[in-house]
Every structure is written in C-alpha cells, then in structure tokens.
Design a protein around this motif. Sequence first.
Motif, mmCIF file in Angstrom:
data_model
loop_
_atom_site.group_PDB
_atom_site.id
_atom_site.type_symbol
_atom_site.label_atom_id
_atom_site.label_comp_id
_atom_site.label_asym_id
_atom_site.label_seq_id
_atom_site.Cartn_x
_atom_site.Cartn_y
_atom_site.Cartn_z
ATOM 1 N N VAL A 136 0.392 -1.254 -0.062
ATOM 2 C CA VAL A 136 -0.177 -0.270 0.125
ATOM 3 C C VAL A 136 1.037 1.379 0.274
ATOM 4 C CG1 VAL A 136 -1.582 0.706 1.702
ATOM 5 C CG2 VAL A 136 -2.514 -0.588 1.170
ATOM 6 N N ILE A 137 1.804 1.494 0.852
ATOM 7 C CA ILE A 137 3.111 2.861 0.630
ATOM 8 C C ILE A 137 3.250 2.238 -0.024
ATOM 9 C CG2 ILE A 137 4.752 3.605 2.074
ATOM 10 C CD1 ILE A 137 4.112 2.127 4.321
ATOM 11 N N HIS A 138 3.986 1.183 -1.250
ATOM 12 C CA HIS A 138 4.252 1.715 -2.645
ATOM 13 C C HIS A 138 3.114 2.605 -3.115
ATOM 14 C CE1 HIS A 138 6.161 0.688 -6.368
ATOM 15 N NE2 HIS A 138 4.752 0.156 -6.767
ATOM 16 N N HIS A 139 2.253 1.804 -3.501
ATOM 17 C CA HIS A 139 1.218 2.457 -4.670
ATOM 18 C C HIS A 139 0.396 3.949 -4.042
ATOM 19 C CE1 HIS A 139 1.515 -1.060 -7.443
ATOM 20 N NE2 HIS A 139 0.962 -1.240 -6.191
ATOM 21 N N ARG A 140 0.288 3.954 -2.834
ATOM 22 C CA ARG A 140 0.497 5.499 -2.188
ATOM 23 C C ARG A 140 1.034 6.603 -1.973
ATOM 24 N NH1 ARG A 140 -0.588 5.024 3.861
ATOM 25 N NH2 ARG A 140 1.597 5.974 3.876
ATOM 26 N N GLY A 141 2.309 5.897 -2.932
ATOM 27 C CA GLY A 141 3.570 6.865 -3.227
ATOM 28 C C GLY A 141 3.191 7.216 -5.166
ATOM 29 N N GLN A 142 3.253 6.174 -5.645
ATOM 30 C CA GLN A 142 2.302 6.814 -6.967
ATOM 31 C C GLN A 142 2.034 7.554 -7.102
ATOM 32 O OE1 GLN A 142 2.261 2.103 -8.259
ATOM 33 N NE2 GLN A 142 3.742 2.372 -9.705
ATOM 34 N N LEU A 143 0.751 6.927 -5.948
ATOM 35 C CA LEU A 143 -0.636 8.036 -5.835
ATOM 36 C C LEU A 143 0.215 9.699 -5.887
ATOM 37 C CD1 LEU A 143 -3.666 7.759 -6.740
ATOM 38 C CD2 LEU A 143 -3.444 6.851 -4.597
ATOM 39 N N SER A 144 0.218 10.005 -5.341
ATOM 40 C CA SER A 144 0.554 11.012 -4.582
ATOM 41 C C SER A 144 1.876 11.959 -5.910
ATOM 42 C CB SER A 144 1.745 10.854 -3.629
ATOM 43 O OG SER A 144 3.490 10.447 -3.658
ATOM 44 N N VAL A 145 2.413 10.677 -6.997
ATOM 45 C CA VAL A 145 2.513 11.405 -7.978
ATOM 46 C C VAL A 145 2.358 11.840 -9.204
ATOM 47 C CG1 VAL A 145 4.013 11.125 -9.693
ATOM 48 C CG2 VAL A 145 5.508 10.676 -8.056
ATOM 49 N N TYR A 146 1.199 10.737 -9.012
ATOM 50 C CA TYR A 146 -0.408 11.210 -9.686
ATOM 51 C C TYR A 146 -1.270 12.381 -9.782
ATOM 52 C CZ TYR A 146 -0.895 6.838 -12.201
ATOM 53 O OH TYR A 146 -0.646 5.827 -13.100
ATOM 54 N N LEU A 147 -0.963 12.582 -8.332
ATOM 55 C CA LEU A 147 -2.040 13.791 -7.767
ATOM 56 C C LEU A 147 -1.426 15.164 -8.652
ATOM 57 C CD1 LEU A 147 -3.561 12.806 -4.336
ATOM 58 C CD2 LEU A 147 -4.667 13.056 -6.467
ATOM 59 N N ARG A 148 0.867 14.955 -7.667
ATOM 60 C CA ARG A 148 1.442 16.051 -8.296
ATOM 61 C C ARG A 148 0.946 16.509 -10.153
ATOM 62 N NH1 ARG A 148 2.261 19.609 -4.795
ATOM 63 N NH2 ARG A 148 3.311 17.446 -4.242
ATOM 64 N N LEU A 149 1.537 16.010 -10.394
ATOM 65 C CA LEU A 149 0.955 16.191 -12.225
ATOM 66 C C LEU A 149 -0.328 16.877 -12.221
ATOM 67 C CD1 LEU A 149 3.451 12.736 -13.731
ATOM 68 C CD2 LEU A 149 3.624 14.972 -13.254
ATOM 69 N N LEU A 150 -0.861 15.933 -11.586
ATOM 70 C CA LEU A 150 -2.346 16.445 -12.108
ATOM 71 C C LEU A 150 -2.538 18.136 -11.419
ATOM 72 C CD1 LEU A 150 -4.460 13.148 -12.263
ATOM 73 C CD2 LEU A 150 -4.137 14.966 -14.026
ATOM 74 N N ASP A 151 -1.356 18.232 -10.389
ATOM 75 C CA ASP A 151 -1.367 19.783 -9.600
ATOM 76 C C ASP A 151 -3.071 19.928 -8.298
ATOM 77 O OD1 ASP A 151 0.653 21.621 -10.838
ATOM 78 O OD2 ASP A 151 -0.703 21.891 -12.196
ATOM 79 N N VAL A 152 -2.864 18.901 -7.768
ATOM 80 C CA VAL A 152 -3.744 18.543 -6.756
ATOM 81 C C VAL A 152 -2.619 18.626 -6.081
ATOM 82 C CG1 VAL A 152 -5.235 16.744 -5.466
ATOM 83 C CG2 VAL A 152 -5.601 16.728 -8.198
#
Length: 168
Positions: A136-152
């Motif tokens: 979960v921590i690994h994929h949560r890190g990926q999710l944080s990058v997605y959010l950053r790229l979407l300016d969230v």
Amino acid sequence: MELNHKLLRQFEQEAANTKKMLERVPQEHFDWRPHAKSMTLKELAAHVAELPAMFIAGVLQAEELDFTKQKYTPFTGTTHQELMQFFEDNCKKASKALDHTNIVEIGKTWTMRNGEHVIMSLPKQAVIRTMAMNHVIHHRGQLSVYLRLLDVPVPGMYGPSADEGFSG
C-alpha cells in the motif's frame, strides 16, 4: 500486546494516511494516466483501496490465493464516493480480521500461486507486512505522483507535505 493487535495498530495508522491520499483523488480525472504503460488514476486508487481486504482479511481467512481458481473482479465504481466507500469497507474487513485472529493463525504459512507455479509462500504475518502494508505504501507513493502531476495538493503522510507546510 498480542502480535495481531500490534499489526492492527500499524494498519490503522497506514489506513488513516491512505484515506487522506484517496480523499484527494479527483473523480474528473479517473481515466487519466501519466504514461501508456501506467494504470489509470481510478485503477491505481482502486488497487490501493482493495489491498487491505485482499492481503489482510483474505490472507487470514485462507491458506492460499491461486490465480487459476479465483477470478479477479476489479472495482467497478464510477464516483469518488464509491471509491471511498470501497476503501472503508475493505478497511473494516481487514481490521476485523486482524482483531479476531490469533498467534497460531497469523504464524501459519500462506501461499500465492498461479496453478503449480508458487509465487510466494510466507508466514501470514510477513505477508501482511509486505503485501498489505508495504505494498500500500508503495502504491500510495505512486498515487502521490499522479496527484502532483494533476496539480492536486498532496497530503502529508509522515509530516507535512510541500503543499501543507508547517503550522504554528
């Protein structure tokens, strides 16, 4: 404190952090992906949301997962509210399973296989740490990058993020 309750406390902390991340997932970008080989935002968020039930409750309630015998059913929700409910339901299943297990059960071996091919075979407590929490921590890190790229704005996990700063 019994091992299952120690793991439950760790899970509850990580689940609270995961919830903060999932709360930021914008429904209007569910179909967005940063690269052709990447999951969509919805697929990644749903995978993060399904892991507690899959790799805590599922592991504690069975001796193995055989991909040739169990059909995978992906999250079919279409709204952010459904995603959050899916996560909450899976967290409840995981918490209940951890709370009600015992040292004997959590020490048993659990196997992930694809027919005769054994992918892993570990004590259930190790599977919970690696496949549930670390995964979960690994994929949560990926999710944080997605959010950053979407300016969230990205929420902090173990302290404030660059979007939150320090207060007071």
